[in-house]
Design an enzyme around this catalytic site. Structure first.
Site, PDB file in Angstrom:
ATOM      1  N   CYS A 122     -64.882 -26.839 -77.627  1.00 44.87           N
ATOM      2  CA  CYS A 122     -66.202 -27.472 -77.765  1.00 44.87           C
ATOM      3  C   CYS A 122     -66.433 -28.545 -76.699  1.00 44.87           C
ATOM      4  O   CYS A 122     -66.638 -28.201 -75.551  1.00 44.87           O
ATOM      5  CB  CYS A 122     -66.419 -27.995 -79.179  1.00 44.87           C
ATOM      6  SG  CYS A 122     -68.174 -28.246 -79.529  1.00 44.87           S
ATOM      7  N   HIS A 135     -65.185 -23.462 -82.385  1.00 47.19           N
ATOM      8  CA  HIS A 135     -64.151 -24.295 -83.023  1.00 47.19           C
ATOM      9  C   HIS A 135     -63.185 -23.462 -83.849  1.00 47.19           C
ATOM     10  O   HIS A 135     -63.306 -23.426 -85.079  1.00 47.19           O
ATOM     11  CB  HIS A 135     -64.832 -25.271 -83.988  1.00 47.19           C
ATOM     12  CG  HIS A 135     -65.338 -26.511 -83.363  1.00 47.19           C
ATOM     13  ND1 HIS A 135     -64.538 -27.597 -83.098  1.00 47.19           N
ATOM     14  CD2 HIS A 135     -66.577 -26.850 -82.960  1.00 47.19           C
ATOM     15  CE1 HIS A 135     -65.265 -28.562 -82.551  1.00 47.19           C
ATOM     16  NE2 HIS A 135     -66.505 -28.145 -82.454  1.00 47.19           N
ATOM     17  N   GLU A 176     -60.233 -24.111 -84.884  1.00 48.01           N
ATOM     18  CA  GLU A 176     -59.420 -24.884 -85.842  1.00 48.01           C
ATOM     19  C   GLU A 176     -60.149 -25.167 -87.162  1.00 48.01           C
ATOM     20  O   GLU A 176     -59.513 -25.411 -88.182  1.00 48.01           O
ATOM     21  CB  GLU A 176     -58.938 -26.191 -85.202  1.00 48.01           C
ATOM     22  CG  GLU A 176     -59.941 -27.334 -85.131  1.00 48.01           C
ATOM     23  CD  GLU A 176     -61.141 -27.069 -84.221  1.00 48.01           C
ATOM     24  OE1 GLU A 176     -61.043 -26.164 -83.357  1.00 48.01           O
ATOM     25  OE2 GLU A 176     -62.160 -27.757 -84.378  1.00 48.01           O
TER      26      GLU A 176
END
Ligand code: NAG
Ligand code: NAG
Ligand code: NAG
Ligand code: NAG
Ligand code: NAG
Ligand code: NAG
Length: 337
Positions: free
Chosen positions: A130, A261, A263
């Site tokens: 990001c 993203h 994660e």
């Protein structure tokens, strides 16, 4: 040097004797340590003397792949960063809000990684997520003014693979079919960005389009596409053992970036968000995390002693639970002056 190498190879063959001897793999680092940039704490958290933070999701993301984590603090002397660059095996630039300090520290690691590869062929992988992805583009372009405001906040989507994905490390032939399917056919990538790199701008820019391969694009909330995955991958085998191929492919730095993203899929649980938590979405996360750590296993840096390593590891800090309603991060490491 030669004899040490030979010894290592003999040791390796002895160890794998009786197992599958045909698949010879190079020596790998089985104790990788990955640095993750911290960043200035947002104004809503500056109630005490908290100055910088790191979302725990990134730490868990890396730790779940068999790597340890070192938080890379902000506002430190240059010797601190140089010491970490020479001791760590790779670095992750996380998402967040742009700040000059984050940019400054990211620039140090990015510049040193390229320099190291140019001078010694040593790989120091750099991964941007990001904001980290955006900062990679800015660093390559030597300008922070290259992105367009866009509607890209809080939605999940799939990736459209571009032709260059086929030859890539991240989305190429070693991408398992089920992960490819999930990325292309399910909304498994979480997006939280207010700026976009448009494919046309990317392709029209000679610096960006020479340095990075555009591996995928995605549609934003208005249906306009943005560049979502990039890499300038490393191919150590090619440059060392196959000069012909190396000449065709050019030099490849171990630099990878995703506007999305991974994660969050497994580690952020705020209610009423669009983060995908399906089993496929979690597999996508695990794939990208394993990919990064696998890259860092090719780097043999280490701290000079266990005492030194201990001083820097994330274990020196404790994360704090926030809440499940307001915060985008359920657990956060705060760092104090
Ligand atoms: C600043 O943070 C440290 C570390 O947690 C804490 O011990 C200290 O009391 C804090 N100081 C103030 C003024 O909040
Ligand atoms: C992207 O390209 C368009 C068309 O050339 C241009 O008008 C626009 O300014 C570019 N955007 C950025 C952020 O450079
Ligand atoms: C995605 O779905 C389409 C249509 O169902 C299918 O043809 C394609 O093979 C799928 N992609 C992957 C990578 O499996
Ligand atoms: C990586 O970047 C270098 C420098 O711009 C370029 O020459 C090379 O072709 C790039 N490699 C890939 C695979 O993008
Ligand atoms: C989630 O969104 C729904 C619909 O807008 C709303 O009714 C609900 O209160 C929200 N939940 C929380 C915890 O904010
Ligand atoms: C791990 O990295 C090595 C070296 O780049 C590569 O040959 C191998 O295919 C990678 N494995 C996976 C599962 O990505």
């Amino acid at each position: 040097m030669m004899t040490i190498r030979l010894l290592l190879i003999i040791l390796f063959i002895t160890q794998t004797n009786g197992k599958n001897q045909k698949t010879f793999s190079p020596i790998e680092n089985s104790r990788p340590i990955i640095g993750i940039l911290t960043q200035p704490a947002s104004s809503i958290w500056q109630t005490s003397n908290r100055t910088t933070y790191l979302a725990a999701s990134y730490v868990k993301y890396v730790e779940s792949t068999g790597a340890q984590v070192v938080p890379i603090r902000m506002y430190q002397p240059i010797d601190y960063y140089l010491h970490l660059f020479n001791s760590l095996n790779g670095v992750l630039f996380p998402g967040g809000d742009f700040s000059n300090e984050y940019f400054y520290v990211a620039k140090l690691f990015y510049t040193w990684s390229l320099k190291e590869f140019d001078e010694t062929s040593k790989l120091f992988p750099v991964w941007g997520t990001c904001l980290g992805f955006e900062v990679l583009l800015m660093l390559t372009r030597s300008s922070i003014d290259i992105l367009e405001p866009c509607k890209g906040y809080d939605f999940a989507t799939e990736l459209t693979f571009m032709p260059d994905a086929a030859d890539s490390q991240l989305l190429g032939s070693s991408l398992p079919l089920n992960i490819k399917n999930a990325l292309q056919n399910d909304s498994t990538t979480a997006n939280y960005h207010n700026f976009c790199m448009r494919p046309t701008n990317f392709s029209a820019d000679p610096m960006l389009s020479t340095f990075y391969k555009m591996l995928s694009i995605s549609p934003d909330l208005e249906g306009k596409t943005f560049v979502s995955t990039i890499e300038n991958q490393s191919t150590r085998e090619y440059s060392k053992h196959n000069n012909l191929k190396s000449m065709c492919l050019g030099r490849r730095y171990p630099i990878f970036g995703v506007q999305w993203h991974p994660e969050k899929n497994g580690f952020e649980w705020r209610v009423n968000t669009t983060i995908p938590h399906t089993s496929n979405a979690v597999k996508v996360m695990q794939y990208t995390a394993n990919f990064l750590t696998n890259q860092t296993r090719q780097n043999m840096n280490h701290f000079e002693s266990i005492e030194d390593e201990t001083k820097y590891l994330i274990y020196q800090y404790t994360s704090e639970f926030t809440d499940l309603v307001e915060s985008h991060f359920q657990q956060i490491y705060f760092f104090y002056e």
